[in-house]
Design a protein around this motif. Structure first.
Motif, PDB file in Angstrom:
ATOM      1  N   ALA A 121       0.842  -1.204   0.000  1.00 15.74           N
ATOM      2  CA  ALA A 121       0.000   0.000   0.000  1.00 15.74           C
ATOM      3  C   ALA A 121       0.877   1.255   0.000  1.00 15.74           C
ATOM      4  N   ASN A 122       1.916   1.234   0.821  1.00 20.13           N
ATOM      5  CA  ASN A 122       2.837   2.374   0.906  1.00 20.13           C
ATOM      6  C   ASN A 122       3.549   2.604  -0.434  1.00 20.13           C
ATOM      7  N   LYS A 125       1.137   4.042  -2.964  1.00 17.19           N
ATOM      8  CA  LYS A 125       0.832   5.444  -2.637  1.00 17.19           C
ATOM      9  C   LYS A 125       1.987   6.365  -3.026  1.00 17.19           C
ATOM     10  N   THR A 126       3.217   5.977  -2.648  1.00 23.45           N
ATOM     11  CA  THR A 126       4.361   6.871  -2.870  1.00 23.45           C
ATOM     12  C   THR A 126       4.880   6.828  -4.307  1.00 23.45           C
ATOM     13  N   LYS A 129       1.348   6.931  -6.864  1.00 23.62           N
ATOM     14  CA  LYS A 129       0.390   7.995  -6.521  1.00 23.62           C
ATOM     15  C   LYS A 129      -1.067   7.497  -6.551  1.00 23.62           C
ATOM     16  N   LYS A 130      -1.278   6.288  -6.026  1.00 26.22           N
ATOM     17  CA  LYS A 130      -2.618   5.692  -5.976  1.00 26.22           C
ATOM     18  C   LYS A 130      -3.245   5.929  -4.606  1.00 26.22           C
ATOM     19  N   LYS A 131      -4.574   6.046  -4.598  1.00 26.66           N
ATOM     20  CA  LYS A 131      -5.310   6.141  -3.333  1.00 26.66           C
ATOM     21  C   LYS A 131      -5.696   4.713  -2.933  1.00 26.66           C
ATOM     22  N   VAL A 132      -5.177   4.276  -1.780  1.00 24.54           N
ATOM     23  CA  VAL A 132      -5.318   2.858  -1.394  1.00 24.54           C
ATOM     24  C   VAL A 132      -6.163   2.722  -0.126  1.00 24.54           C
ATOM     25  N   ILE A 157      -2.272   5.804   5.244  1.00 25.47           N
ATOM     26  CA  ILE A 157      -3.100   5.072   4.274  1.00 25.47           C
ATOM     27  C   ILE A 157      -4.437   4.718   4.931  1.00 25.47           C
ATOM     28  N   ASP A 158      -5.526   4.859   4.169  1.00 24.25           N
ATOM     29  CA  ASP A 158      -6.868   4.574   4.708  1.00 24.25           C
ATOM     30  C   ASP A 158      -7.030   3.088   5.031  1.00 24.25           C
ATOM     31  N   HIS A 184     -11.340   5.224  -4.118  1.00 29.96           N
ATOM     32  CA  HIS A 184     -10.008   4.602  -4.012  1.00 29.96           C
ATOM     33  C   HIS A 184      -9.647   3.887  -5.314  1.00 29.96           C
TER      34      HIS A 184
END
Length: 514
Positions: A121-122, A125-126, A129-132, A157-158, A184
């Protein structure tokens, strides 16, 4: 991870490369040793058989090129077969699907599923650039859901809110719905594990798969598992159907058999490997690079990528400007040591350099290990600003104070100062006459590699390695080899050294010891 296998295969193949001609008996004897080395590394017997049969078949019928010794040909065949066994190309996580893309994590208890879910997930995201959104489906293990929530808080992260009493399949359905409503891109489902494979686990996995329709099903396996990992992969693939593998604890001292066996048995690619406990310690799996490392050929591309990730571009530019003026103080030395620590320390860097794998043990025996970096940084941190900028101030009384502050002694401080003096002398020489020796060297090298001269504007002619993709970096490494940069070490470290074009065996004009 592969050090034992690397040592064994290295000694077997080194015995072959020195010979002028090879008989079929020589090849058979070498392959018998290769087979034994792979079995000792915990590679599955069926995989070892098919590996040695494939190499033997190619070796016996191989047309030996005039420019290659027969022994080197066998090394090449072993290398090619290793790549084929690990999967020819690296495969990354596939996100080409309608959002939210569902990634389902499966595996046994204790294999590192929850931590790996957080790491993936990290990474998404980094890097992408995805919303997870992460959701824990593990309702059996105490505090498993809380563990994932904490990882989410740590990485920003959500995570799906915990509702007591819900079944894993209900949580999966709720996670997909929440991801759709929350906009997401990716939802990661961290499923429950068991201490061993059992029927209820497989039924639960199949039900979760039916409810959530995952695009990727990643099997998380401990790289230290050995032979049992093969049965694990086969079972999960037969019952649930996996799309890829993630191997954890690849930084451990296991024998690496799981990594070599699982890909061959399931036919599914190893997509990622965990190389540490921290959130950022997850890497893509590149079969060719791993095969290079196993056979002691180094991995320059990974080294350049590590450098691009860990080296601060602004600091590097400021350092280059100082070097051009021939300046190099203890602050600069401390920065260099910290950057080496970030890149995996002396052992990590040596393991990636061609022909340098054997140097690690020699350096450890000489006391040049990663603890030395820590001691040297502690010494520099115990100095005042003025002392760091001007090491000539350091007389006996100051050294006593620094030794007391850093928990070292005067001899350690003297060694550090000697190392700094030698590096500073080299910097002066490289930044001195005719635009600097370093610039001349790089200009000549760039010309040989067809990258154009460096001109008067600094290093404008050299490509920005941090902006190149892995394929371009690999092409650059091949060009470097063709230009005369042969794998085999660095100047002054024996073994022929890294030969730069037009410079013979090392760097000319270095000050000699009096």
């Amino acid at each position: 991870m592969f050090e034992t296998l690397q040592d064994r295969l290295g000694s077997i193949l080194n015995g072959l490369t020195g010979r002028g001609a090879l008989s079929e008996a020589d090849v058979s004897a070498a392959l018998r040793e290769v087979r034994r080395a792979l079995l000792e590394a915990d590679v599955a017997l069926e995989v070892v058989r098919s590996f040695t049969d494939a190499v033997r078949e190619k070796a016996v019928g191989a047309e030996i090129l005039k420019s290659i010794k027969p022994g080197q040909m066998v090394v090449k065949l072993v290398h090619d077969e290793l790549i084929s066994m690990l999967g020819s190309e690296g495969v990354s996580i596939d996100l080409n699907a309608a959002a939210p893309v569902v990634i389902m994590m499966v595996g046994l208890q204790g294999s590192g599923k929850t931590t790996t879910s957080g790491k993936i997930a990290n990474r998404l995201k980094t890097r992408d650039k995805k919303k997870v959104l992460m959701a824990s489906l593990d309702t059996r293990r105490p505090a498993a859901q809380e563990q994932l929530r904490q990882l989410g808080v740590q990485a920003g992260i959500d995570t799906l809110p915990i509702v007591a009493g819900q079944s894993p399949t209900d949580i999966a359905a709720r996670a997909v719905q929440a991801a759709k409503l929350g906009g997401h891109d990716v939802v990661i489902l961290d499923t429950a594990g068991r201490t061993h494979i059992d029927e209820p686990l497989m039924i639960e996995m199949a039900e979760i798969k039916r409810k959530s329709d995952p695009h990727e099903i990643l099997l998380v396996a401990d790289a230290l598992t050995g032979q049992d990992a093969v049965n694990l992969a086969r079972n999960f693939d037969d019952r649930v159907g996996i799309t890829g593998l993630v191997l954890t604890r690849m930084d451990g001292d296991g024998r690496g058999g799981a990594a070599l066996s699982m890909r061959a048995v399931t036919g599914k690619p190893i997509k990622l490997i965990g190389v540490g406990e921290k959130m950022g310690e997850l890497e893509e799996f590149h079969p060719r690079r791993v095969a290079d490392r196993i056979l002691g050929m180094g991995d320059i591309v990974s080294l350049v990528e590590k450098a691009a990730e860990n080296i601060d571009a602004e600091k590097a530019a400021a350092m280059a400007a100082k070097m051009a003026k021939g300046k190099f103080d203890l602050n600069d030395l401390a920065d260099q040591l910290r950057q080496m620590q970030k890149m995996g320390g002396m052992g990590g860097i040596m393991g990636l350099m061609p022909g340098m794998a054997g140097m690690k043990d020699k350096m450890s025996a000489a006391g040049l290990d990663d603890k030395l970096f820590g001691r040297q940084i502690a010494i520099i941190n115990s100095m005042t600003k003025a002392e760091r900028a001007n090491p000539d101030m350091l007389k006996h009384s100051r050294k006593k104070r620094i030794a007391a502050g850093s928990g070292t002694d005067a001899a350690d401080i003297n060694k550090l100062l000697k190392m700094h003096r030698q590096m500073a002398d080299m910097m002066k020489m490289m930044g001195g006459k005719k635009g600097g020796m370093m610039k001349q060297m790089m200009g000549g090298l760039a010309g040989k590699m067809g990258l154009g001269g460096l001109g008067g504007g600094g290093m404008g002619g050299m490509p920005d390695l941090s902006k190149m993709d892995p394929k371009q970096l690999e092409a650059l490494a091949k060009q470097a080899e063709a230009a005369g940069i042969k794998p085999g070490g660095l100047p002054g470290l024996g073994g022929g050294g890294l030969r730069l074009p037009g410079l013979g065996g090392g760097l000319p004009g270095l000050p000699k010891k009096k």
